[in-house]
Design a protein around this motif. Sequence first.
Motif, PDB file in Angstrom:
ATOM      1  N   SER A  83       0.833  -1.210   0.000  1.00  0.00           N
ATOM      2  CA  SER A  83       0.000   0.000   0.000  1.00  0.00           C
ATOM      3  C   SER A  83       0.864   1.254   0.000  1.00  0.00           C
ATOM      4  O   SER A  83       0.558   2.217  -0.710  1.00  0.00           O
ATOM      5  CB  SER A  83      -0.958  -0.006   1.197  1.00  0.00           C
ATOM      6  OG  SER A  83      -1.982  -0.960   0.984  1.00  0.00           O
ATOM      7  N   PRO A  88      -0.130  -2.914  -6.428  1.00  0.00           N
ATOM      8  CA  PRO A  88      -1.474  -3.475  -6.240  1.00  0.00           C
ATOM      9  C   PRO A  88      -1.429  -4.747  -5.396  1.00  0.00           C
ATOM     10  O   PRO A  88      -0.527  -5.567  -5.565  1.00  0.00           O
ATOM     11  CB  PRO A  88      -1.945  -3.776  -7.668  1.00  0.00           C
ATOM     12  CG  PRO A  88      -0.716  -3.823  -8.491  1.00  0.00           C
ATOM     13  CD  PRO A  88       0.302  -2.931  -7.829  1.00  0.00           C
ATOM     14  N   THR A 115      -6.143  -3.286  -3.044  1.00  0.00           N
ATOM     15  CA  THR A 115      -6.573  -2.746  -4.334  1.00  0.00           C
ATOM     16  C   THR A 115      -7.851  -3.449  -4.785  1.00  0.00           C
ATOM     17  O   THR A 115      -8.724  -2.842  -5.394  1.00  0.00           O
ATOM     18  CB  THR A 115      -5.469  -2.989  -5.385  1.00  0.00           C
ATOM     19  OG1 THR A 115      -4.221  -2.612  -4.821  1.00  0.00           O
ATOM     20  CG2 THR A 115      -5.727  -2.218  -6.665  1.00  0.00           C
ATOM     21  N   ALA A 159     -11.694  -0.701  -2.279  1.00  0.00           N
ATOM     22  CA  ALA A 159     -11.208  -1.772  -3.155  1.00  0.00           C
ATOM     23  C   ALA A 159     -12.231  -2.103  -4.243  1.00  0.00           C
ATOM     24  O   ALA A 159     -13.425  -1.878  -4.071  1.00  0.00           O
ATOM     25  CB  ALA A 159     -10.936  -3.034  -2.328  1.00  0.00           C
ATOM     26  N   ARG A 209      -7.759  -0.528 -12.471  1.00  0.00           N
ATOM     27  CA  ARG A 209      -8.191  -1.583 -11.543  1.00  0.00           C
ATOM     28  C   ARG A 209      -9.456  -2.316 -11.980  1.00  0.00           C
ATOM     29  O   ARG A 209      -9.487  -3.542 -12.024  1.00  0.00           O
ATOM     30  CB  ARG A 209      -8.436  -0.977 -10.159  1.00  0.00           C
ATOM     31  CG  ARG A 209      -7.226  -0.292  -9.593  1.00  0.00           C
ATOM     32  CD  ARG A 209      -7.452   0.259  -8.203  1.00  0.00           C
ATOM     33  NE  ARG A 209      -8.780   0.829  -8.054  1.00  0.00           N
ATOM     34  CZ  ARG A 209      -9.391   0.988  -6.885  1.00  0.00           C
ATOM     35  NH1 ARG A 209      -8.791   0.608  -5.773  1.00  0.00           N
ATOM     36  NH2 ARG A 209     -10.578   1.516  -6.825  1.00  0.00           N
TER      37      ARG A 209
END
Length: 262
Positions: A83, A88, A115, A159, A209
């Motif tokens: 983090s 990720p 993530t 997330a 993401r």
Amino acid sequence: MEDPGQYLAAMRQTAPLVHNITNYVAMNVMANVLLASGASPAMVHAREEAAEFAGLAQALSINIGTVSPPWAEAMAAAAKVASAQGTPWVLDPVAVGATDYRRALGARLVELRPTAIRGNASEILALAGEAGAGKGADSTESVETAEGAARALARMSGAVIAVTGAVDFVTDGERAARVANGHAMMPRVTALGCSLTGLVAAFLAGQPRFEAVVAALAYFGLAGESAGASASGPGSFQVAFLDALYAIDAEALSAGARIESA
Ligand SMILES: Nc1ncnc2c1ncn2[C@@H]1O[C@H](COP(=O)(O)OP(=O)(O)OP(=O)(O)O)[C@@H](O)[C@H]1O
Ligand SMILES: Cc1ncsc1CCO
Ligand SMILES: [Mg+2]
């Protein structure tokens, strides 16, 4: 989603080093899944080196399947480094609703800002603070039942949440998608969910993401469909599944992905 194959191509191009702190059941299956897909896995869990190793990796996955206290410390230390560095990392909250120890550890790891989180419906329900004890590592709930919990957990944790099952559901709290790829034999083979979590980590390296998570799920499910077409049971399925992960390319993924926005 347009062209999910590009995320497979990008992952293969970089062949990311994926650091996995996973369970004893999954280690071999997961490493083979990552290698067949084109990533570079390493299973490293000692407290003495987990944080340092996380600093070397392009992605990290953390799975609490066979956790014990020294492993939990390694998980937290590695997650903190990831983090802090912007690497990720993906949480797999195996059986998180089963015991107080797992519930507490799951909450602690969520606070370290994964993530993405990938689990079955019972696990996502439990992690979101709703009912969902599950049956050990197996889900007793449908994916649809957990969609609201997934959206709430995404907003609470920051997330991307992936709930897997017959049709997978992915949300970042704003956007959502369903991925229909998969095969009914997949839950009859152990550690495929765990392996998918490592693959999600691999796809996340350097990629957006939400799109990366959706593409990883479609690729995994498509490989399941291909394997299921030739397998005569869970044993031959495992072998055919690794071959399918290896054989599917970007074009085949874009052609075969069954993704719908939700
Ligand atoms: N009934 C089903 N039909 C089609 N695909 C499925 C089905 N159940 C699971 N899958 C697929 O299997 C893969 C693993 O998801 P699953 O939800 O079984 O993980 P899990 O419960 O965490 O597994 P494990 O803990 O054994 O590793 C996903 O790609 C999912 O889409
Ligand atoms: C069967 C099992 N038990 C603990 S972890 C694991 C692998 C699937 O989650
Ligand atoms: Mg699981």
